[in-house]
Design an enzyme around this catalytic site. Structure first.
Site, mmCIF file in Angstrom:
data_model
loop_
_atom_site.group_PDB
_atom_site.id
_atom_site.type_symbol
_atom_site.label_atom_id
_atom_site.label_comp_id
_atom_site.label_asym_id
_atom_site.label_seq_id
_atom_site.Cartn_x
_atom_site.Cartn_y
_atom_site.Cartn_z
ATOM 1 N N ARG A 85 0.836 -1.208 0.000
ATOM 2 C CA ARG A 85 0.000 0.000 0.000
ATOM 3 C C ARG A 85 0.867 1.253 0.000
ATOM 4 O O ARG A 85 0.541 2.249 -0.640
ATOM 5 C CB ARG A 85 -0.952 -0.022 1.206
ATOM 6 C CG ARG A 85 -2.006 1.075 1.148
ATOM 7 C CD ARG A 85 -3.063 0.905 2.225
ATOM 8 N NE ARG A 85 -2.488 1.019 3.558
ATOM 9 C CZ ARG A 85 -3.149 0.764 4.685
ATOM 10 N NH1 ARG A 85 -4.408 0.363 4.645
ATOM 11 N NH2 ARG A 85 -2.560 0.881 5.853
ATOM 12 N N LYS A 187 -2.632 6.519 1.451
ATOM 13 C CA LYS A 187 -2.365 7.020 2.806
ATOM 14 C C LYS A 187 -1.389 8.187 2.701
ATOM 15 O O LYS A 187 -0.179 8.035 2.903
ATOM 16 C CB LYS A 187 -1.814 5.877 3.673
ATOM 17 C CG LYS A 187 -2.187 6.008 5.128
ATOM 18 C CD LYS A 187 -2.094 4.676 5.828
ATOM 19 C CE LYS A 187 -2.125 4.828 7.335
ATOM 20 N NZ LYS A 187 -3.327 5.458 7.867
ATOM 21 N N GLU A 223 -16.062 6.178 5.195
ATOM 22 C CA GLU A 223 -15.266 5.704 6.336
ATOM 23 C C GLU A 223 -15.152 6.843 7.344
ATOM 24 O O GLU A 223 -15.755 7.905 7.154
ATOM 25 C CB GLU A 223 -13.903 5.212 5.881
ATOM 26 C CG GLU A 223 -13.040 6.274 5.217
ATOM 27 C CD GLU A 223 -11.631 5.763 4.889
ATOM 28 O OE1 GLU A 223 -11.123 4.880 5.594
ATOM 29 O OE2 GLU A 223 -11.046 6.289 3.935
HETATM 30 N N1 PLP Z 1 -8.990 4.445 6.919
HETATM 31 C C1 PLP Z 1 -8.194 5.458 7.261
HETATM 32 C C2 PLP Z 1 -8.544 6.823 6.803
HETATM 33 C C3 PLP Z 1 -7.056 5.204 8.034
HETATM 34 O O1 PLP Z 1 -6.251 6.200 8.406
HETATM 35 C C4 PLP Z 1 -6.777 3.890 8.460
HETATM 36 C C5 PLP Z 1 -5.592 3.603 9.242
HETATM 37 O O2 PLP Z 1 -4.615 3.115 8.771
HETATM 38 C C6 PLP Z 1 -7.655 2.877 8.079
HETATM 39 C C7 PLP Z 1 -8.748 3.186 7.308
HETATM 40 C C8 PLP Z 1 -7.411 1.466 8.495
HETATM 41 O O3 PLP Z 1 -6.442 0.862 7.717
HETATM 42 P P1 PLP Z 1 -5.572 -0.335 8.293
HETATM 43 O O4 PLP Z 1 -6.531 -1.387 8.725
HETATM 44 O O5 PLP Z 1 -4.766 -0.777 7.123
HETATM 45 O O6 PLP Z 1 -4.768 0.205 9.404
HETATM 46 C C1 COI Z 2 -3.600 3.579 11.642
HETATM 47 O O1 COI Z 2 -4.561 2.960 12.095
HETATM 48 O O2 COI Z 2 -2.495 3.065 11.498
HETATM 49 C C2 COI Z 2 -3.732 4.965 11.243
HETATM 50 O O3 COI Z 2 -2.889 5.455 10.542
HETATM 51 C C3 COI Z 2 -4.873 5.748 11.706
HETATM 52 C C4 COI Z 2 -4.483 7.033 12.341
HETATM 53 C C5 COI Z 2 -5.726 7.789 12.559
HETATM 54 C C6 COI Z 2 -3.720 6.850 13.612
#
Ligand code: PLP
Ligand code: COI
Length: 345
Positions: A85, A187, A223
């Site tokens: 990612r 991200k 989200e």
């Molecule tokens: N959506 C957003 C906007 C996020 O910042 C995060 C955090 O990483 C997620 C979703 C969840 O992603 P992940 O499960 O890969 O941490």
């Molecule tokens: C994560 O879950 O890793 C994120 O980057 C989310 C952030 C809001 C701390």
């Protein structure tokens, strides 16, 4: 055997904050190539005032965790998906993708070097890893940098939301976090910059998070500022919103697999209209930081949606998903092939 956790940190009472640890991994890109990379002890970065990251926010990041297992190992959860990612995020912002194999080696190196900061098994805390990459050389006309820094620092963290696994209240935001065909699916730091004003307002009003609707029609659930969303139907199916402008959460993808293959649930990954939400039985936020955080109530401009499980307990299906996911992450439940990466190996 791994080094024991330090005994001068109150592991059980950590919030989601930054604690400086001993080492960070740093790798620099110049003249079209990455250097060898390695551990450094300086937690500060000195750059030109005109560095692209300062002027045009050329910055992408990741988030993943390291855990101590019951039998004393230290493991990470699916770092290959973070590596992939991050490469996708970098490509979208005209940055050189960091090699995915090197990313995983860097994860292992930085966790091993900071082993004493990996919280004890059962403490409720984990070691959060923050890989990030920035454009570092001076740029004044709008164009990408040519020099970059990739770094990973680590910090021990507790629950993202106060109260841990207690249900939270979220509000439907008046703002958008992403544009159609924009950068919501990567991200990038810029996505979070634009969520700062809405999250400060939401906190002032007493809400834990903003739930965003699709920026084009404002009829579909997207989200929250920092997590994807899961719903449970009355029939016990898992429903998760599908959209090109949300981050493809690794936690959400893992939960879908766990629901289908460990718990025998039906999974629907599809567009979710906000008008359907009052008909759902349970709701939760999922992400690395959020893990699975139950939502007890959604506030939509004076209209309130209360989920049946209430404000004291996680709903029963959310709880099953939570127990199975965290069981896999902490080594209590056998993981699918390739999900758990041991730090010493
Ligand atoms: N959506 C957003 C906007 C996020 O910042 C995060 C955090 O990483 C997620 C979703 C969840 O992603 P992940 O499960 O890969 O941490
Ligand atoms: C994560 O879950 O890793 C994120 O980057 C989310 C952030 C809001 C701390």
């Amino acid at each position: 055997m791994s080094t024991a956790a330090r005994n001068d940190i109150d592991w059980g009472n950590l919030g989601f904050g930054y604690i400086k640890t001993d080492y960070r991994y740093v790798c620099r890109y110049k003249d079209g190539k990455w250097d060898e990379g390695g551990l450094e002890s300086d937690a500060t970065i000195t750059l030109s005032e005109c560095a692209c990251v300062f002027q045009y926010s050329q910055s992408v990041f990741e988030g993943l965790k390291a855990y101590r297992t019951e039998d004393g190992r230290i493991v990470c959860f699916r770092p290959d998906l973070n590596a992939k990612r991050m490469a996708d995020s970098a490509t979208r912002l005209e940055m050189p993708p960091f090699p995915e194999e090197k990313f995983i080696e860097a994860v292992k190196m930085v966790v091993k070097a900071n082993e004493a900061f990996v919280p004890p098994y059962g403490s409720g805390a984990t070691l959060y890893l923050r890989p990030f990459m920035i454009g570092t050389n001076p740029v004044i006309g709008v164009k990408p940098a040519e020099e970059f820094e990739f770094r990973i620092f680590v910090t021990p963290v507790g629950p993202y939301f106060k109260g841990g696994a207690k249900p939270i209240v979220v509000k439907i935001s008046d703002f958008d976090r992403a544009a159609p065909h924009g950068t919501g699916n990567i991200k990038a730091g810029l996505n979070y910059a634009m969520s700062l004003y809405p999250i400060v307002k939401a906190h002032e009003e007493g809400f834990a998070e903003n739930m965003y609707l699709d920026p084009q029609t404002r009829t579909k659930v997207e989200e929250t500022g920092g997590a994807n969303i899961i719903f449970i139907t009355k029939e016990g199916n898992l429903v998760t919103p599908k959209s090109d402008s949300i981050l493809p959460s690794i936690t959400r993808r893992s939960i879908c697999y766990v629901a289908e293959n460990y718990l025998g649930m039906k999974v629907e990954h599809r567009e979710v209209f906000f008008s359907e939400v009052p008909g759902f039985e349970e709701c939760g936020l999922c992400g690395t930081a959020a893990v699975i955080s139950p939502v007890g109530r959604i506030y939509d401009h004076g209209n309130i949606i209360n989920f049946p499980a209430g404000m004291e307990e996680m709903g029963p299906v959310t709880k099953k998903l939570y127990d199975t996911l965290t069981g896999i992450q902490m080594g209590r439940i056998e993981a699918p092939e390739g999900w758990i990466v041991e730090i010493d190996k």
